[in-house]
Design a protein around this motif. Sequence first.
Motif, PDB file in Angstrom:
ATOM      1  N   LEU A   1       2.778  18.012 -17.163  1.00  0.00           N
ATOM      2  CA  LEU A   1       2.599  16.606 -17.543  1.00  0.00           C
ATOM      3  C   LEU A   1       1.832  15.855 -16.447  1.00  0.00           C
ATOM      4  N   CYS A   2       2.178  16.141 -15.195  1.00  0.00           N
ATOM      5  CA  CYS A   2       1.484  15.479 -14.081  1.00  0.00           C
ATOM      6  C   CYS A   2       0.015  15.877 -14.056  1.00  0.00           C
ATOM      7  N   GLY A   3      -0.271  17.163 -14.291  1.00  0.00           N
ATOM      8  CA  GLY A   3      -1.658  17.621 -14.361  1.00  0.00           C
ATOM      9  C   GLY A   3      -2.422  16.882 -15.444  1.00  0.00           C
ATOM     10  N   LEU A   4      -1.762  16.707 -16.582  1.00  0.00           N
ATOM     11  CA  LEU A   4      -2.403  16.026 -17.721  1.00  0.00           C
ATOM     12  C   LEU A   4      -2.613  14.541 -17.439  1.00  0.00           C
ATOM     13  N   LEU A   5      -1.597  13.897 -16.832  1.00  0.00           N
ATOM     14  CA  LEU A   5      -1.684  12.453 -16.576  1.00  0.00           C
ATOM     15  C   LEU A   5      -2.629  12.116 -15.423  1.00  0.00           C
ATOM     16  N   ALA A   6      -2.813  13.079 -14.499  1.00  0.00           N
ATOM     17  CA  ALA A   6      -3.702  12.815 -13.360  1.00  0.00           C
ATOM     18  C   ALA A   6      -5.168  13.062 -13.704  1.00  0.00           C
ATOM     19  N   ALA A   7      -5.403  13.645 -14.864  1.00  0.00           N
ATOM     20  CA  ALA A   7      -6.788  13.949 -15.268  1.00  0.00           C
ATOM     21  C   ALA A   7      -7.535  12.672 -15.641  1.00  0.00           C
ATOM     22  N   PRO A   8      -8.846  12.659 -15.409  1.00  0.00           N
ATOM     23  CA  PRO A   8      -9.618  11.457 -15.777  1.00  0.00           C
ATOM     24  C   PRO A   8      -9.713  11.311 -17.303  1.00  0.00           C
ATOM     25  N   GLY A   9      -9.919  10.091 -17.745  1.00  0.00           N
ATOM     26  CA  GLY A   9     -10.044   9.839 -19.187  1.00  0.00           C
ATOM     27  C   GLY A   9      -8.686   9.658 -19.834  1.00  0.00           C
TER      28      GLY A   9
ATOM     29  N   ALA B   1      -3.995  18.570   1.888  1.00  0.00           N
ATOM     30  CA  ALA B   1      -5.453  18.727   1.735  1.00  0.00           C
ATOM     31  C   ALA B   1      -6.139  17.796   0.722  1.00  0.00           C
ATOM     32  N   PRO B   2      -5.565  17.556  -0.465  1.00  0.00           N
ATOM     33  CA  PRO B   2      -6.293  16.695  -1.423  1.00  0.00           C
ATOM     34  C   PRO B   2      -6.629  15.301  -0.874  1.00  0.00           C
ATOM     35  N   TRP B   3      -5.849  14.824   0.097  1.00  0.00           N
ATOM     36  CA  TRP B   3      -6.083  13.473   0.648  1.00  0.00           C
ATOM     37  C   TRP B   3      -7.349  13.440   1.512  1.00  0.00           C
ATOM     38  N   PRO B   4      -7.415  14.224   2.607  1.00  0.00           N
ATOM     39  CA  PRO B   4      -8.657  14.201   3.411  1.00  0.00           C
ATOM     40  C   PRO B   4      -9.885  14.670   2.630  1.00  0.00           C
ATOM     41  N   LEU B   5      -9.680  15.509   1.613  1.00  0.00           N
ATOM     42  CA  LEU B   5     -10.829  15.977   0.820  1.00  0.00           C
ATOM     43  C   LEU B   5     -11.305  14.909  -0.171  1.00  0.00           C
TER      44      LEU B   5
ATOM     45  N   ILE C   1      -3.265  23.897 -16.613  1.00  0.00           N
ATOM     46  CA  ILE C   1      -3.360  23.886 -18.084  1.00  0.00           C
ATOM     47  C   ILE C   1      -3.296  22.444 -18.594  1.00  0.00           C
ATOM     48  N   GLY C   2      -2.387  21.651 -18.000  1.00  0.00           N
ATOM     49  CA  GLY C   2      -2.278  20.247 -18.412  1.00  0.00           C
ATOM     50  C   GLY C   2      -3.591  19.506 -18.216  1.00  0.00           C
ATOM     51  N   TRP C   3      -4.220  19.715 -17.077  1.00  0.00           N
ATOM     52  CA  TRP C   3      -5.507  19.063 -16.776  1.00  0.00           C
ATOM     53  C   TRP C   3      -6.576  19.510 -17.775  1.00  0.00           C
ATOM     54  N   VAL C   4      -6.663  20.830 -17.989  1.00  0.00           N
ATOM     55  CA  VAL C   4      -7.691  21.378 -18.892  1.00  0.00           C
ATOM     56  C   VAL C   4      -7.432  20.922 -20.330  1.00  0.00           C
ATOM     57  N   ALA C   5      -6.164  20.786 -20.706  1.00  0.00           N
ATOM     58  CA  ALA C   5      -5.855  20.286 -22.052  1.00  0.00           C
ATOM     59  C   ALA C   5      -6.405  18.872 -22.236  1.00  0.00           C
ATOM     60  N   ALA C   6      -6.412  18.101 -21.145  1.00  0.00           N
ATOM     61  CA  ALA C   6      -6.889  16.717 -21.228  1.00  0.00           C
ATOM     62  C   ALA C   6      -8.408  16.614 -21.139  1.00  0.00           C
ATOM     63  N   THR C   7      -9.031  17.476 -20.358  1.00  0.00           N
ATOM     64  CA  THR C   7     -10.462  17.315 -20.083  1.00  0.00           C
ATOM     65  C   THR C   7     -11.338  18.426 -20.664  1.00  0.00           C
ATOM     66  N   GLY C   8     -10.774  19.583 -20.875  1.00  0.00           N
ATOM     67  CA  GLY C   8     -11.570  20.723 -21.367  1.00  0.00           C
ATOM     68  C   GLY C   8     -12.298  21.461 -20.250  1.00  0.00           C
ATOM     69  N   SER C   9     -12.087  21.029 -19.009  1.00  0.00           N
ATOM     70  CA  SER C   9     -12.754  21.721 -17.894  1.00  0.00           C
ATOM     71  C   SER C   9     -11.861  21.741 -16.653  1.00  0.00           C
ATOM     72  N   VAL C  10     -12.245  22.600 -15.697  1.00  0.00           N
ATOM     73  CA  VAL C  10     -11.470  22.726 -14.457  1.00  0.00           C
ATOM     74  C   VAL C  10     -12.149  21.874 -13.379  1.00  0.00           C
ATOM     75  N   ALA C  11     -11.340  21.316 -12.472  1.00  0.00           N
ATOM     76  CA  ALA C  11     -11.873  20.487 -11.376  1.00  0.00           C
ATOM     77  C   ALA C  11     -11.158  20.869 -10.074  1.00  0.00           C
ATOM     78  N   PRO C  12     -11.670  20.410  -8.931  1.00  0.00           N
ATOM     79  CA  PRO C  12     -11.026  20.795  -7.653  1.00  0.00           C
ATOM     80  C   PRO C  12      -9.560  20.376  -7.536  1.00  0.00           C
ATOM     81  N   LEU C  13      -9.203  19.137  -7.994  1.00  0.00           N
ATOM     82  CA  LEU C  13      -7.813  18.692  -7.801  1.00  0.00           C
ATOM     83  C   LEU C  13      -6.792  19.606  -8.480  1.00  0.00           C
ATOM     84  N   PRO C  14      -6.969  19.959  -9.778  1.00  0.00           N
ATOM     85  CA  PRO C  14      -5.963  20.863 -10.376  1.00  0.00           C
ATOM     86  C   PRO C  14      -5.935  22.234  -9.713  1.00  0.00           C
ATOM     87  N   ILE C  15      -7.077  22.667  -9.151  1.00  0.00           N
ATOM     88  CA  ILE C  15      -7.073  23.952  -8.434  1.00  0.00           C
ATOM     89  C   ILE C  15      -6.233  23.821  -7.154  1.00  0.00           C
ATOM     90  N   LEU C  16      -6.332  22.654  -6.489  1.00  0.00           N
ATOM     91  CA  LEU C  16      -5.508  22.422  -5.297  1.00  0.00           C
ATOM     92  C   LEU C  16      -4.024  22.331  -5.668  1.00  0.00           C
TER      93      LEU C  16
END
Lengths: 52, 303
Positions: B36-44, B234-238, B161-176
């Motif tokens: 759920l957090c992955g999905l809610l943190a995704a853009p859009g 890491a996600p903060w300084p990056l 999976i939550g992030w990809v369900a929301a956006t259809g693509s992978v990004a650096p934050l969900p990988i972190l």
Amino acid sequence: MTDLEKPDAPEPFDEAEYRRRQRSRANLMGVLLIALAVLFFAITIAKMQIFQ
Amino acid sequence: MAQSLTHGATALPADWRDLFALTKPRVMSLVVFTALCGLLAAPGEVHPVLAFASILAIALGAGASGALNQWYEAGLDAKMKRTAGRPLPAGRLDPQTALQFGVGLAAFSLFLMLFASNWQATLLLFVSILFYVFVYTMWLKPRTPQNIVIGGAAGAFPPLIGWVAATGSVAPLPILLFLLIFLWTPPHFWALALFVRSDYAAAGIPMMPVVAGETSTRRQILFYAVIMAAGAIAPWPLGYTGALYGWTAVILSAVFVALSVQVGMRTTREGDMMRPEKRLFAFSIAYLFILFGAVVADHWWPL
């Protein structure tokens, strides 16, 4: 020691328990099927709204 | 109809509570939350109904993995106090019902994910189920003390999976976030393995404390905790998250490392209650919940 007291003897069949489990599973299946129908309907409507 | 427990010529239907227990509901709660957090943190924005259905699909996929895990490990579970009361080793459910339930639930979860979101998220869900059942449960767990290090990847999939369900693509934050759960798994499970060590030894599962010994396990808990802390911050300084997440990660990770130092620098004594290990295990669960909550809070209310 009678047959029923032996550790490997089959438990006596409890018809009341059989009916209770059958009823509880049937009720659960009914609720789940209704929930699924509602969910699939809602997903379809949501997708239609997005495509519009 | 799924059946269990033969009584003479007639069989009793499986009780729904036993089928529910087969899905490992407590593990599922963490899976659902991180997804759920992955999905809610995704853009859009995601339609709430589709978001709900996607999370439900992930939960069912996790439940299916748990059921198939319990089906495969019924013999091992019977040898451990912690798991002997589960439906299969306790004899309340027959293995065939568990297998059919697990496979059916997995298939349904994939169908639901495909219907509600996209094929990319469905593929990831499929890979995570296969990874947990075949790579972790069947291959790694009975063979190597590194089982949960590599197998930790299975539990790391949900936010991705939550992030990809929301956006259809992978990004650096969900990988972190994937990396964070991956690195969190060894100290979390080895803390548990330290205080249920005799259980694992009795079942012949080569967990780290059983194979490499306690001292080595304690050192490795500390080692992974430090790397995990770096991965969490890491996600903060990056630049992928803001200060709200950053400070939460810094403070919580410092506590995590401090608790790991306590565990890493001690040895078990006669009649030891293993309090530091239990404290680390309990805190590690809260740590993940709060950190993932902070990811969402940071996305919605950036400082």
